[in-house]
Enzyme design. Structure first.
Site, PDB file in Angstrom:
ATOM      1  N   ILE A 241       0.891  -1.162   0.000  1.00 57.71           N
ATOM      2  CA  ILE A 241       0.000   0.000   0.000  1.00 57.71           C
ATOM      3  C   ILE A 241       0.927   1.210   0.000  1.00 57.71           C
ATOM      4  O   ILE A 241       1.222   1.818   1.029  1.00 57.71           O
ATOM      5  CB  ILE A 241      -0.964  -0.003   1.203  1.00 57.71           C
ATOM      6  CG1 ILE A 241      -1.822  -1.267   1.195  1.00 57.71           C
ATOM      7  CG2 ILE A 241      -1.870   1.228   1.163  1.00 57.71           C
ATOM      8  CD1 ILE A 241      -2.858  -1.332   2.304  1.00 57.71           C
ATOM      9  N   HIS A 242       1.413   1.539  -1.180  1.00 57.54           N
ATOM     10  CA  HIS A 242       2.527   2.472  -1.333  1.00 57.54           C
ATOM     11  C   HIS A 242       2.293   3.809  -0.630  1.00 57.54           C
ATOM     12  O   HIS A 242       3.126   4.276   0.148  1.00 57.54           O
ATOM     13  CB  HIS A 242       2.779   2.747  -2.815  1.00 57.54           C
ATOM     14  CG  HIS A 242       2.908   1.527  -3.667  1.00 57.54           C
ATOM     15  ND1 HIS A 242       4.060   0.781  -3.729  1.00 57.54           N
ATOM     16  CD2 HIS A 242       2.025   0.923  -4.512  1.00 57.54           C
ATOM     17  CE1 HIS A 242       3.909  -0.227  -4.570  1.00 57.54           C
ATOM     18  NE2 HIS A 242       2.676  -0.158  -5.060  1.00 57.54           N
TER      19      HIS A 242
END
Length: 326
Positions: A241-242
């Site tokens: 989940i950058h």
């Protein structure tokens, strides 16, 4: 407790949704507003998605400002999950938040100037293409006095790319804007794929989001829509989940390790959007960024889950989440 005054420049987006909801639940951050850019999907869709997320959070003190509909120079490209478009009501329930009449660039400029006049500085959290920020810096160079740092999710060095073999999407979508920001003189903190690939969130983690009330359920719905795993590349199940790493760094910088380097962007040719970092001072240029190289993956994931869970056991108002305290 140190409070960061933050503008989140974003193109929601699933990862952006996690970052926004995490930020709006965190008392360490005073979110001044959301400035919206086209990127993952078209501008109309990113604005609608942002308004839905603000409504879902209960943070009606947060303004939403529409920005640039496309990149500065290159042809427009959209994200890998562009077909999700505007979040459906089945995934994220409808709300009644509407965008401000003030556009994103003017909001950034006004906020930075107000901070400078008050002897303060704001943080720009860039989790989409950097077109809005580049326009603010080019059109109004004085705003740098009010910007303390730009914390960006973007770029890829040893990890190479995910949108193309050589480029990370946020930079690839507008490399000319990224280069303007990187060379602006504003201190940069960069969260590249090299680091974000280390923290993998699984289906079991997504289910834990459900403890966060309607906001958590919506986030679980979004991340359950696509299989983000790539065991061949990551070596284990789960996906990153950058964008949420930017918010986590502002809250808990001790979870991250970084190094200073000069960072630049390729803006022409086949490898347009490629980012490079001079970690070993081969170019003889002063560092313009702190590049995050490692993350405590369990610490980051636990922090994200913890902040989303707050939506499940608090009245959704600015006194119980991350808003101004009376």
């Amino acid at each position: 407790m140190s409070i960061h005054k933050v503008i989140i420049d974003t193109d929601p987006g699933m990862d952006d949704a996690a970052a926004i909801l995490m930020a709006l639940a965190s008392p360490e951050l005073e979110v001044l507003g959301l400035t919206i850019i086209a990127g993952n999907v078209s501008l109309n869709d990113t604005v609608r998605n942002a308004c839905k997320l603000v409504a879902l959070s209960g943070r009606r003190d947060i303004s939403v400002h529409a920005g640039a509909a496309g990149p500065l120079v290159r042809e427009q490209v959209f994200g890998k999950y562009a077909k999700i478009g505007s979040f459906s009501d089945e995934l994220v329930r409808a709300g009644d938040v509407v965008p401000s009449r003030e556009d994103a660039v003017h909001f950034i400029v006004r906020s930075a100037r107000a901070a400078s006049d008050a002897g303060e500085k704001i943080t720009l959290c860039a989790i989409g293409p950097m077109t809005n920020i580049a326009l603010a810096l080019v059109q109004h160079p004085d705003v740098v006095r009010g910007i303390g740092q730009i914390v960006s999710m973007g770029g890829a060095f040893t990890a190479l790319g995910h949108r193309t073999p050589w480029a990370e999407f946020n930079v690839y979508a507008d490399p000319h804007a990224a280069e303007i920001v990187f060379q602006s003189g504003v201190p940069l903190v960069i969260m590249p794929l090299d680091m974000t690939f280390q923290a993998l969130v699984t289906a079991e983690h997504f289910e834990q989001f459900r403890s966060g009330g309607a906001a958590g359920v919506a986030l679980c719905n979004l991340f359950s829509t696509f299989d983000r795993s790539d065991v061949h590349r990551f070596g284990r199940p789960g996906g990153p989940i950058h964008d949420a790493t930017t918010i986590a760094w502002l809250i808990r910088p001790d979870l991250f390790t970084g190094v200073k380097a000069f960072v630049g962007v390729q803006i022409t040719g086949l490898t347009m959007g490629y980012t490079y970092a001079d970690f070993y001072k081969k170019m003889g240029r002063a560092a313009n960024a702190t590049v995050m190289t490692d993350v405590d993956d369990a610490g980051f994931i636990n922090l994200l889950i913890e902040r989303i869970a707050l939506y499940g056991h608090a009245d959704l108002d600015t006194k119980t989440l991350g808003g101004p305290k009376s």
